[in-house]
Design a protein around this motif. Sequence first.
Motif, PDB file in Angstrom:
ATOM      1  N   PRO A 304       0.139 -44.565  -2.398  1.00  0.00           N
ATOM      2  CA  PRO A 304      -0.025 -43.619  -3.506  1.00  0.00           C
ATOM      3  C   PRO A 304      -1.383 -42.927  -3.561  1.00  0.00           C
ATOM      4  O   PRO A 304      -1.601 -42.063  -4.408  1.00  0.00           O
ATOM      5  N   GLY A 305      -2.300 -43.288  -2.672  1.00  0.00           N
ATOM      6  CA  GLY A 305      -3.645 -42.723  -2.741  1.00  0.00           C
ATOM      7  C   GLY A 305      -3.715 -41.287  -2.249  1.00  0.00           C
ATOM      8  O   GLY A 305      -2.704 -40.662  -1.917  1.00  0.00           O
ATOM      9  N   SER A 306      -4.951 -40.748  -2.180  1.00  0.00           N
ATOM     10  CA  SER A 306      -5.161 -39.405  -1.658  1.00  0.00           C
ATOM     11  C   SER A 306      -5.271 -39.460  -0.142  1.00  0.00           C
ATOM     12  O   SER A 306      -5.417 -40.536   0.450  1.00  0.00           O
ATOM     13  N   LEU A 307      -5.214 -38.294   0.487  1.00  0.00           N
ATOM     14  CA  LEU A 307      -5.297 -38.249   1.945  1.00  0.00           C
ATOM     15  C   LEU A 307      -6.613 -38.827   2.442  1.00  0.00           C
ATOM     16  O   LEU A 307      -6.661 -39.459   3.509  1.00  0.00           O
ATOM     17  N   ALA A 308      -7.675 -38.639   1.662  1.00  0.00           N
ATOM     18  CA  ALA A 308      -8.987 -39.173   2.044  1.00  0.00           C
ATOM     19  C   ALA A 308      -8.967 -40.694   2.148  1.00  0.00           C
ATOM     20  O   ALA A 308      -9.713 -41.288   2.934  1.00  0.00           O
ATOM     21  N   ASP A 309      -8.105 -41.337   1.360  1.00  0.00           N
ATOM     22  CA  ASP A 309      -8.010 -42.797   1.396  1.00  0.00           C
ATOM     23  C   ASP A 309      -7.418 -43.302   2.713  1.00  0.00           C
ATOM     24  O   ASP A 309      -7.549 -44.482   3.045  1.00  0.00           O
ATOM     25  N   TYR A 310      -6.766 -42.407   3.439  1.00  0.00           N
ATOM     26  CA  TYR A 310      -6.097 -42.800   4.678  1.00  0.00           C
ATOM     27  C   TYR A 310      -6.674 -42.066   5.888  1.00  0.00           C
ATOM     28  O   TYR A 310      -5.958 -41.702   6.824  1.00  0.00           O
ATOM     29  N   GLY A 311      -7.967 -41.832   5.843  1.00  0.00           N
ATOM     30  CA  GLY A 311      -8.651 -41.259   7.000  1.00  0.00           C
ATOM     31  C   GLY A 311      -8.702 -39.755   7.043  1.00  0.00           C
ATOM     32  O   GLY A 311      -9.203 -39.184   8.008  1.00  0.00           O
ATOM     33  N   GLY A 312      -8.167 -39.073   6.015  1.00  0.00           N
ATOM     34  CA  GLY A 312      -8.258 -37.619   5.941  1.00  0.00           C
ATOM     35  C   GLY A 312      -7.322 -36.860   6.854  1.00  0.00           C
ATOM     36  O   GLY A 312      -7.446 -35.651   7.007  1.00  0.00           O
ATOM     37  N   SER A 313      -6.369 -37.533   7.497  1.00  0.00           N
ATOM     38  CA  SER A 313      -5.431 -36.859   8.401  1.00  0.00           C
ATOM     39  C   SER A 313      -4.016 -37.359   8.141  1.00  0.00           C
ATOM     40  O   SER A 313      -3.793 -38.565   8.000  1.00  0.00           O
ATOM     41  N   VAL A 314      -3.059 -36.423   8.111  1.00  0.00           N
ATOM     42  CA  VAL A 314      -1.664 -36.816   7.904  1.00  0.00           C
ATOM     43  C   VAL A 314      -1.139 -37.638   9.078  1.00  0.00           C
ATOM     44  O   VAL A 314      -0.139 -38.352   8.942  1.00  0.00           O
ATOM     45  N   ASP A 315      -1.800 -37.553  10.225  1.00  0.00           N
ATOM     46  CA  ASP A 315      -1.376 -38.349  11.377  1.00  0.00           C
ATOM     47  C   ASP A 315      -1.568 -39.850  11.152  1.00  0.00           C
ATOM     48  O   ASP A 315      -1.017 -40.663  11.904  1.00  0.00           O
ATOM     49  N   ASN A 316      -2.351 -40.220  10.114  1.00  0.00           N
ATOM     50  CA  ASN A 316      -2.608 -41.643   9.845  1.00  0.00           C
ATOM     51  C   ASN A 316      -1.581 -42.267   8.902  1.00  0.00           C
ATOM     52  O   ASN A 316      -1.574 -43.483   8.721  1.00  0.00           O
ATOM     53  N   ILE A 317      -0.712 -41.437   8.302  1.00  0.00           N
ATOM     54  CA  ILE A 317       0.176 -41.936   7.253  1.00  0.00           C
ATOM     55  C   ILE A 317       1.218 -42.917   7.798  1.00  0.00           C
ATOM     56  O   ILE A 317       1.376 -44.028   7.267  1.00  0.00           O
ATOM     57  N   ILE A 318       1.954 -42.539   8.827  1.00  0.00           N
ATOM     58  CA  ILE A 318       2.992 -43.427   9.360  1.00  0.00           C
ATOM     59  C   ILE A 318       2.393 -44.714   9.927  1.00  0.00           C
ATOM     60  O   ILE A 318       2.918 -45.818   9.674  1.00  0.00           O
ATOM     61  N   PRO A 319       1.289 -44.654  10.700  1.00  0.00           N
ATOM     62  CA  PRO A 319       0.662 -45.914  11.115  1.00  0.00           C
ATOM     63  C   PRO A 319       0.279 -46.802   9.938  1.00  0.00           C
ATOM     64  O   PRO A 319       0.473 -48.024   9.978  1.00  0.00           O
TER      65      PRO A 319
END
Length: 497
Positions: A304-319
Motif C-alpha cells: 500500500p505504500g508509495s512508489l518511493a517505498d519500493y525503490g522508486g521504480s515500477v519494476d520493483n513491484i512484482i519482486p
Amino acid sequence: MTNEVLAGLLPISLFLLVALAAAIYARHAARATSSGGFVSEYFIGNRSLGGFVLAMTTIATYGSVSSFVGGPGQAWSIGFGWVYMAGVQVTTLFILYGIMGKKMALISRRIGAVTVVDVIRERYQSNVLAGVAALIIVVFFAATMVAQFVGGAKLFEAVTGYSYNIGLCIFGIAVILFTTVGGFRGVAITDALCGIVMLIGIVVLAGGILSAGGGYENIMDSIASNHPEMLEPTSGGNMPISLYFTQWLLVGIFTFCLPQSVVRCMGYKDTKSLRRAMILGTVIIGAMMIGVTALGVLAAGILPGSLADYGGSVDNIIPQAIVSSLPPWLAGIAIVGPIAASISTVSSLLIASSSAIVKDLWLHHSERAEKQPSDRTIARASQVVTLVIGVVVFVLSIVPPSVIWKINMFAFGGLETAFCWVFVGALFWKRANKTGAIASMAGGTFAYCLCMAIGFKPFGLHQIVIGITVAFLLMVIGSYLGKPSDEKRLEAFFPQR
C-alpha cells in the motif's frame, strides 16, 4: 548459505538445468533426423513444429520479462485501466497466424527461405533492403535482449538476496549456452517449457497475493478505500483514450509484423498445426497476459505504500510482491515464471539475430562470390556468432537501465514501423516494389527514432503512430514512383490460378 536461500535457489537451478538438457536433447535429435542441412535445421527447425510447440514458442517469445514485471508494475501504479489496455493482447496470435501464418509458410517453402530477410530479399530483389532489414533486426533485438537480461537479474537479486551481477552471470551464461547449442528447434522446445513454467508462476503468485491480502474481496475493498480511481477505466485521468489507442496498436494490432513472431510462421509442420496453435495460443495468451497484469493491481492490496517505498521504480513491484507474499521455496517457484519469460525472449532473439548475420549477410555474400562454405564451417560460424551476440548483450546489461518496459516498447515500435508495410506489401500488394520498401523501412524507422529521441508526441499519441504513418505513405509513394517488380519474380508470391 541459509536454508531459506537454498530453498529459493533450488527451483531456479532445476529449471535452468532442465532447459539446458532440453536444448542439448533437441540438438542431438535434430542431428539424427534432419535432412534439410544445418542452415535449415539451426535457423528454422526444418519446418517441423507441431501446434502446441508453435503456440507456446510464439507466446513465450512475445511474453517477455516486461510482461511479468514492468506491465504489472504499471498496473499497480495505475489500476484496472492498464488491465483493460492489456486485453488487446488476446488478439495477437490470432492476428499473426490469420494474416501471416499460411501465406508466409507457403511462400517460404516455395522459395526455400529460412529467414524473414530471405523472403524480403526475394520479393523486392534488393540486397540494400535486405542489409538494412538485417541491421534493424540486430539493433532492436539487442535493445530488447538487454531489457530481458536486466529483468531476469533484478528478479534474481530481489528474491534470493544475491547481487545483481551474480544473477546476471547465472542467467546470462545459461541462456547463451542453451541457445548456442540448441538452435531454432532447441529454442522452440525450451520456449514451450518456459511457457508452461510461466503459467505455473502466475498461479503461484496469485495464490500468494490473495492469501497475504486476506482474499479477493478484502483486497478490492482496500483498493476502493485507498485508491478508488484505480477501479475506473481511465484511472482518474492516468489512462486517457489516446494511451489506450496507441498501446492497442503497439502491443496488439501491429505485433503481427514483428520478425521474431513472423519467423515462427515459417517453421510449423502443416495447416492442422497452425489451426491448433491459433486456438490454443489465443486462449493461453489471453489468460496469461490479462492474468499477470491483473495481479499487478491486486498487489496494491499488499503493497500500500508509495512508489518511493519500493525503490522508486515500477519494476520493483512484482519482486516485492513475491518476497512479501510467499515463503522462500514458493518464491523460488514464482520467480521462475518471469525468468522463463526473459529466457524465452532472449533465446528467440539471439537465434534470429544470429540468422540475420550468418544467413542474411555472410552466406548471401558467399553465394554471390560463388564460395559456398561447408556445413561444418557454417555450423561453427553460427554458434560463434550466437555466442558473441549474447556476450555483447550481457556486457551491455552490467549497468542496468531503469525502466524495462519502456525499452521493450521502444523496440516493439521500431520493429513494427520497419517491417509492417514491407511484409504487407510483399505478401498482399503486387504493386509494392523495392523503391517503396526501402523508403518505408528506412524513412519510417528514422522518423520513429527521431520522434522518440526528441519526445515528440502529437496529441499525446505514442510515436508508433508517426512511424507507422510515415512508413505507409513512403511505401505507397515509392511503389508508384519506382519501377514495378518483375512479373516473373512475383509468381512465387502471387501464383496464377
